[in-house]
Design a protein around this motif. Structure first.
Motif, PDB file in Angstrom:
ATOM      1  N   ARG A 233      41.489  96.638  30.340  1.00 27.37           N
ATOM      2  CA  ARG A 233      42.675  97.474  30.576  1.00 27.37           C
ATOM      3  C   ARG A 233      43.646  97.403  29.400  1.00 27.37           C
ATOM      4  O   ARG A 233      44.252  98.399  29.020  1.00 27.37           O
ATOM      5  N   ILE A 234      43.816  96.209  28.833  1.00 27.72           N
ATOM      6  CA  ILE A 234      44.685  96.086  27.657  1.00 27.72           C
ATOM      7  C   ILE A 234      44.089  96.873  26.500  1.00 27.72           C
ATOM      8  O   ILE A 234      44.792  97.565  25.759  1.00 27.72           O
ATOM      9  N   GLY A 235      42.757  96.796  26.364  1.00 27.95           N
ATOM     10  CA  GLY A 235      42.083  97.565  25.322  1.00 27.95           C
ATOM     11  C   GLY A 235      42.299  99.060  25.484  1.00 27.95           C
ATOM     12  O   GLY A 235      42.494  99.775  24.498  1.00 27.95           O
ATOM     13  N   MET A 236      42.286  99.543  26.739  1.00 27.85           N
ATOM     14  CA  MET A 236      42.536 100.969  26.992  1.00 27.85           C
ATOM     15  C   MET A 236      43.922 101.374  26.514  1.00 27.85           C
ATOM     16  O   MET A 236      44.133 102.485  26.030  1.00 27.85           O
ATOM     17  N   ALA A 237      44.877 100.468  26.666  1.00 25.08           N
ATOM     18  CA  ALA A 237      46.268 100.787  26.334  1.00 25.08           C
ATOM     19  C   ALA A 237      46.538 100.758  24.829  1.00 25.08           C
ATOM     20  O   ALA A 237      47.484 101.396  24.359  1.00 25.08           O
ATOM     21  N   VAL A 238      45.717 100.031  24.072  1.00 27.35           N
ATOM     22  CA  VAL A 238      46.002  99.855  22.638  1.00 27.35           C
ATOM     23  C   VAL A 238      46.082 101.186  21.886  1.00 27.35           C
ATOM     24  O   VAL A 238      47.113 101.500  21.278  1.00 27.35           O
ATOM     25  N   PRO A 239      45.019 102.026  21.908  1.00 30.37           N
ATOM     26  CA  PRO A 239      45.119 103.283  21.146  1.00 30.37           C
ATOM     27  C   PRO A 239      46.214 104.206  21.677  1.00 30.37           C
ATOM     28  O   PRO A 239      46.957 104.815  20.901  1.00 30.37           O
TER      29      PRO A 239
END
Length: 322
Positions: A233-239
């Protein structure tokens, strides 16, 4: 058996090899396709009937393999893998792009005042709470009281975290303060997901052998599942939260944006949506949905039960959730 389609197609598993990132990415591009949100109840029911009939050995006359796989992915996008229940529409992963692009775009646009930060963080964490509950692992029921406590704990903790970071951002350069919403979302995910799935951390999630035979419930598996989901979920938010601020910071200096400030929000939302179309499936694909761990990593009592009931089993499998 009716129809000509073979019954040897394994639709219990994804169409592509889940042992590779590319295979998982193809799978999740299908599951998270935003167009699935627009499917009618009748189309979802038709897909459910096709999938469940096929699993029972009944093939719809004239059904092709491509149609079967399409039905399977429509089914997967709307029905919970453990309970088989139809999921609440905004909690489905296919709703992630349209919902998150709207909410994230507003968070990045309206971040300068405390009331705006509180409101949009509350909206975001309320949405996240729905998603986290909808995509939980396991089939154990949760009471309204447990759900209410989890929701209040998750949203309150996340909003307080966001406010703390906002107060820190007031002493930072403008370009850095634009990244505060991302930091708040990342920190909030670490709070929201465990709270909304706290029942799993207390009682465990179902673990099975490679043939799907249930062996028990494991808290250790639940911990691994939740950590993997938090990372995804954090990865989804990065870009979506890191790229648009940089672009918007440059665009806002241009004459046409100064002349038409009303374009700020829609441009920001559009940029976020573009990022999420790719980030959502690719970050879901970081870990297999059917995750695994060694029997030696489970609780001692569960290890003993597995040794007695299934002595040849060295690895267990579980749905990590999304």
């Amino acid at each position: 058996m009716s129809g000509d389609l073979s019954l040897n197609i394994n639709i219990k598993e994804p169409r592509w090899d889940q042992g590779t990132f590319v295979g998982r990415a193809k799978h999740f591009f299908m599951v998270t396709d935003p167009r699935n949100v627009l499917l009618s109840s009748e189309m979802l029911e038709e897909a459910r009937v096709i999938v469940e009939d096929y699993r029972a050995g009944v093939v719809k006359p004239g059904l092709t393999e491509d149609e079967l796989w399409r039905a399977k992915y429509v089914y997967d996008s709307a029905f919970h893998p453990d309970t088989g229940e139809k999921m609440f529409v905004i909690g489905r992963m296919s709703a992630q792009v349209p919902m998150n692009m709207s909410i994230t775009g507003c968070m990045l646009t309206f971040y300068r005042t405390t009331p705006a930060v509180v409101f949009w963080q509350w909206v975001n964490q309320s949405f996240n709470a729905v998603v986290n509950y909808t995509n939980r692992s396991g089939d154990a029921p949760i009471t309204v009281n447990q759900l209410g406590v989890a929701y209040i704990s998750a949203t309150t903790g996340a909003v307080v975290t966001a406010l703390g970071l906002k107060s820190l951002a007031s002493r930072l350069p403008p370009i850095v303060s634009r990244f505060v919403p991302f930091a708040a979302v990342a920190a909030a995910n670490c709070i929201n997901i465990p709270f909304m799935r706290q029942r799993e951390l207390k009682y465990g999630i179902p673990v099975t052998d490679e043939n799907g035979n249930r062996l028990g419930e494991s808290v250790s598996a639940a911990k691994q599942a939740i950590v993997q989901v938090v990372v995804s979920r954090i990865g989804m938010a990065v870009p979506a939260m890191a790229i648009p601020p940089v672009i918007m910071n440059a665009l806002e200096k241009r004459a046409f944006m100064k002349r038409f400030p009303v374009l700020n929000a829609p441009v920001q939302v559009g940029l976020v949506g573009l990022c999420l179309v790719f980030a959502t499936p690719l970050c879901c694909a970081l870990f297999p949905q059917k995750s695994s761990m060694s029997v030696s990593g489970l609780e001692a009592d569960l290890q003993e039960r597995i040794r007695q009931s299934s002595p040849g089993t060295t690895t267990v499998y579980f749905n990590k959730g999304l």
